[in-house]
Motif scaffolding. Sequence first.
Motif, PDB file in Angstrom:
ATOM      1  N   ILE A 100      -1.380   7.015   3.839  1.00 17.91           N
ATOM      2  CA  ILE A 100      -2.617   7.123   4.624  1.00 17.91           C
ATOM      3  C   ILE A 100      -2.269   7.421   6.082  1.00 17.91           C
ATOM      4  O   ILE A 100      -1.145   7.167   6.527  1.00 17.91           O
ATOM      5  N   PRO A 101      -3.217   7.982   6.858  1.00 15.31           N
ATOM      6  CA  PRO A 101      -2.959   8.268   8.273  1.00 15.31           C
ATOM      7  C   PRO A 101      -2.584   7.001   9.052  1.00 15.31           C
ATOM      8  O   PRO A 101      -2.997   5.884   8.695  1.00 15.31           O
ATOM      9  N   ASP A 102      -1.820   7.165  10.113  1.00 19.53           N
ATOM     10  CA  ASP A 102      -1.340   6.023  10.890  1.00 19.53           C
ATOM     11  C   ASP A 102      -2.470   5.213  11.521  1.00 19.53           C
ATOM     12  O   ASP A 102      -2.313   4.003  11.745  1.00 19.53           O
ATOM     13  N   ASN A 103      -3.594   5.875  11.833  1.00 15.22           N
ATOM     14  CA  ASN A 103      -4.687   5.149  12.477  1.00 15.22           C
ATOM     15  C   ASN A 103      -5.670   4.569  11.460  1.00 15.22           C
ATOM     16  O   ASN A 103      -6.780   4.190  11.803  1.00 15.22           O
ATOM     17  N   CYS A 104      -5.258   4.529  10.186  1.00 13.03           N
ATOM     18  CA  CYS A 104      -6.088   3.938   9.134  1.00 13.03           C
ATOM     19  C   CYS A 104      -5.369   2.740   8.528  1.00 13.03           C
ATOM     20  O   CYS A 104      -4.129   2.707   8.459  1.00 13.03           O
ATOM     21  N   ALA A 105      -6.128   1.766   8.091  1.00 10.82           N
ATOM     22  CA  ALA A 105      -5.575   0.572   7.458  1.00 10.82           C
ATOM     23  C   ALA A 105      -6.276   0.329   6.134  1.00 10.82           C
ATOM     24  O   ALA A 105      -7.492   0.533   6.013  1.00 10.82           O
ATOM     25  N   MET A 106      -5.517  -0.104   5.156  1.00  8.98           N
ATOM     26  CA  MET A 106      -6.072  -0.383   3.847  1.00  8.98           C
ATOM     27  C   MET A 106      -6.778  -1.735   3.854  1.00  8.98           C
ATOM     28  O   MET A 106      -6.247  -2.720   4.361  1.00  8.98           O
ATOM     29  N   GLN A 107      -7.981  -1.770   3.319  1.00 10.07           N
ATOM     30  CA  GLN A 107      -8.753  -3.002   3.235  1.00 10.07           C
ATOM     31  C   GLN A 107      -8.518  -3.632   1.862  1.00 10.07           C
ATOM     32  O   GLN A 107      -9.032  -3.153   0.853  1.00 10.07           O
ATOM     33  N   GLY A 108      -7.718  -4.693   1.818  1.00  8.93           N
ATOM     34  CA  GLY A 108      -7.371  -5.311   0.544  1.00  8.93           C
ATOM     35  C   GLY A 108      -6.265  -4.544  -0.161  1.00  8.93           C
ATOM     36  O   GLY A 108      -5.588  -3.687   0.420  1.00  8.93           O
ATOM     37  N   GLU A 109      -6.083  -4.825  -1.442  1.00 12.81           N
ATOM     38  CA  GLU A 109      -5.037  -4.202  -2.237  1.00 12.81           C
ATOM     39  C   GLU A 109      -5.570  -2.963  -2.962  1.00 12.81           C
ATOM     40  O   GLU A 109      -6.734  -2.917  -3.364  1.00 12.81           O
ATOM     41  N   ALA A 110      -4.694  -1.978  -3.117  1.00 12.26           N
ATOM     42  CA  ALA A 110      -5.045  -0.815  -3.929  1.00 12.26           C
ATOM     43  C   ALA A 110      -5.114  -1.229  -5.393  1.00 12.26           C
ATOM     44  O   ALA A 110      -4.340  -2.073  -5.852  1.00 12.26           O
ATOM     45  N   VAL A 111      -6.045  -0.630  -6.131  1.00 13.24           N
ATOM     46  CA  VAL A 111      -6.212  -0.930  -7.553  1.00 13.24           C
ATOM     47  C   VAL A 111      -5.731   0.266  -8.362  1.00 13.24           C
ATOM     48  O   VAL A 111      -6.136   1.413  -8.111  1.00 13.24           O
ATOM     49  N   GLY A 133      -6.080   5.383  -9.395  1.00  9.82           N
ATOM     50  CA  GLY A 133      -5.972   4.412  -8.315  1.00  9.82           C
ATOM     51  C   GLY A 133      -7.091   4.558  -7.312  1.00  9.82           C
ATOM     52  O   GLY A 133      -7.687   5.635  -7.165  1.00  9.82           O
ATOM     53  N   ARG A 134      -7.398   3.471  -6.613  1.00  9.78           N
ATOM     54  CA  ARG A 134      -8.431   3.501  -5.573  1.00  9.78           C
ATOM     55  C   ARG A 134      -8.080   2.483  -4.496  1.00  9.78           C
ATOM     56  O   ARG A 134      -7.589   1.399  -4.777  1.00  9.78           O
ATOM     57  N   ALA A 135      -8.357   2.882  -3.242  1.00 14.24           N
ATOM     58  CA  ALA A 135      -8.188   1.987  -2.108  1.00 14.24           C
ATOM     59  C   ALA A 135      -9.296   2.270  -1.103  1.00 14.24           C
ATOM     60  O   ALA A 135      -9.833   3.380  -1.044  1.00 14.24           O
ATOM     61  N   THR A 136      -9.657   1.264  -0.301  1.00 13.39           N
ATOM     62  CA  THR A 136     -10.643   1.416   0.766  1.00 13.39           C
ATOM     63  C   THR A 136      -9.915   1.415   2.103  1.00 13.39           C
ATOM     64  O   THR A 136      -9.049   0.564   2.341  1.00 13.39           O
ATOM     65  N   LEU A 137     -10.244   2.371   2.961  1.00 12.08           N
ATOM     66  CA  LEU A 137      -9.562   2.528   4.241  1.00 12.08           C
ATOM     67  C   LEU A 137     -10.538   2.354   5.396  1.00 12.08           C
ATOM     68  O   LEU A 137     -11.703   2.762   5.301  1.00 12.08           O
ATOM     69  N   GLN A 138     -10.055   1.762   6.488  1.00  9.64           N
ATOM     70  CA  GLN A 138     -10.801   1.691   7.736  1.00  9.64           C
ATOM     71  C   GLN A 138      -9.977   2.415   8.797  1.00  9.64           C
ATOM     72  O   GLN A 138      -8.819   2.090   9.022  1.00  9.64           O
ATOM     73  N   CYS A 139     -10.560   3.457   9.404  1.00  9.26           N
ATOM     74  CA  CYS A 139      -9.823   4.288  10.352  1.00  9.26           C
ATOM     75  C   CYS A 139     -10.383   4.107  11.763  1.00  9.26           C
ATOM     76  O   CYS A 139     -11.605   4.093  11.955  1.00  9.26           O
ATOM     77  N   GLU A 140      -9.482   3.977  12.719  1.00 11.69           N
ATOM     78  CA  GLU A 140      -9.859   3.893  14.125  1.00 11.69           C
ATOM     79  C   GLU A 140      -9.756   5.290  14.736  1.00 11.69           C
ATOM     80  O   GLU A 140      -8.674   5.819  14.932  1.00 11.69           O
ATOM     81  N   GLY A 141     -10.869   5.924  15.001  1.00 15.89           N
ATOM     82  CA  GLY A 141     -10.857   7.266  15.558  1.00 15.89           C
ATOM     83  C   GLY A 141     -10.729   8.326  14.478  1.00 15.89           C
ATOM     84  O   GLY A 141     -10.803   8.060  13.274  1.00 15.89           O
ATOM     85  N   ASP A 142     -10.518   9.559  14.913  1.00 12.27           N
ATOM     86  CA  ASP A 142     -10.431  10.715  14.012  1.00 12.27           C
ATOM     87  C   ASP A 142      -9.080  10.737  13.308  1.00 12.27           C
ATOM     88  O   ASP A 142      -8.032  10.701  13.968  1.00 12.27           O
ATOM     89  N   PRO A 143      -9.055  10.803  11.957  1.00  6.52           N
ATOM     90  CA  PRO A 143      -7.768  10.855  11.248  1.00  6.52           C
ATOM     91  C   PRO A 143      -7.090  12.221  11.293  1.00  6.52           C
ATOM     92  O   PRO A 143      -6.030  12.397  10.678  1.00  6.52           O
ATOM     93  N   ALA A 144      -7.685  13.210  11.994  1.00 10.84           N
ATOM     94  CA  ALA A 144      -7.063  14.541  12.079  1.00 10.84           C
ATOM     95  C   ALA A 144      -5.641  14.416  12.623  1.00 10.84           C
ATOM     96  O   ALA A 144      -5.381  13.682  13.581  1.00 10.84           O
ATOM     97  N   GLY A 145      -4.728  15.131  12.003  1.00  8.82           N
ATOM     98  CA  GLY A 145      -3.327  15.064  12.373  1.00  8.82           C
ATOM     99  C   GLY A 145      -2.549  14.045  11.571  1.00  8.82           C
ATOM    100  O   GLY A 145      -1.316  14.040  11.593  1.00  8.82           O
ATOM    101  N   GLY A 146      -3.253  13.179  10.858  1.00  7.46           N
ATOM    102  CA  GLY A 146      -2.590  12.183  10.028  1.00  7.46           C
ATOM    103  C   GLY A 146      -2.287  12.710   8.641  1.00  7.46           C
ATOM    104  O   GLY A 146      -2.887  13.681   8.176  1.00  7.46           O
ATOM    105  N   ALA A 147      -1.372  12.059   7.951  1.00  5.75           N
ATOM    106  CA  ALA A 147      -0.974  12.466   6.602  1.00  5.75           C
ATOM    107  C   ALA A 147      -1.641  11.577   5.574  1.00  5.75           C
ATOM    108  O   ALA A 147      -1.816  10.368   5.792  1.00  5.75           O
TER     109      ALA A 147
END
Length: 330
Positions: free
Chosen positions: A61-72, A82-96
């Motif tokens: 996931i992009p560096d400015n994003c964090a996974m909420q809980g565990e991936a299933v 698989g599925r995961a929920t992400l919370q991103c701070e700002g625009d994820p453009a430029g992230g992998a």
Amino acid sequence: MLRWLVALIAALAAVPLAAHELRPSVVEMREVETGEFTLDWKVTLAVGSAGLLTERLEPVIPDNCAMQGEAVQRIQSAALMGRATLQCEGDPAGGAFGLSELLGKSDAIARFIPLDAPTQSFRLTAEAPTATILAEPSALSVLYDYFVIGAEHILFGWDHLLFVIALVLLVRGPWPVVKAATAFTIAHSITLIATVLGYSGLPGRPVEALIALSIVFLAVEVMTALRDPERRTLTRRYPWAVAFAFGLVHGFGFAGALADIGLPQSQLAAALFAFNIGVEAGQLIVVALTILALKALTRASERGQRQALTTATYAIGTIGSFWLIERLIG
């Protein structure tokens, strides 16, 4: 060249269950609310790879994003889901985003779907299993990625490959081959586009069985022609009509593959066009190689030609028959 053709058919006989194996994996990062994303992935599993894949594969996931809980993750229908929920701070453009790895020679389609911007699509490979989110999406990337997927689908989708080879073995002459191949192209383009746009469709299981039946049918016709060159069956008189009829069925098969991959709705026309052109490019390669093999065969004795064509035809018919039975009762 002929030996390569026979070797290819023999190799296909050794892997009968891989008839329709080219179903690329999919990774999708979708924005559901501002700054909140879901990351879903579906990775096609090769035989015996499930344990290895689940142990080593992790979402990227992009560096400015964090996974909420565990991936299933779970195994379903020969695929790792698989599925995961992400919370991103700002625009994820430029992230992998993507996966930590793809095993073997597999590939994947990655899609980034923001709320208020066009979908971005990328092709992932074992060498590059992640994609970089762009500030400005490029339509050229969609064209390239879906062109490659289309070409690979005909070149490594063994049932379509054998049908094209059998069609050329039956028709033989350059001009009849052109007419039959054109009819096949027009037909599968019609059903592919109609199905993707929602105007038609057939269940996958009957379609796969009919595709196998088309291979068996052509193999029988080729053997009939070898045993009695003077006999003018309906197929030999009008090969383009038979190619058109079976092309309609194969188009449903191509549409099924696209349904597994998915299409970016904001760039639907470009992706569909590129996939179809890729299929045609792969088909032309197969036709050209088969014609070259037949031309090389003319240097052999008449007995040698007959033996080689008989061997190739029996191999095609045997594989098609196995697939037909497996798809009817499997």
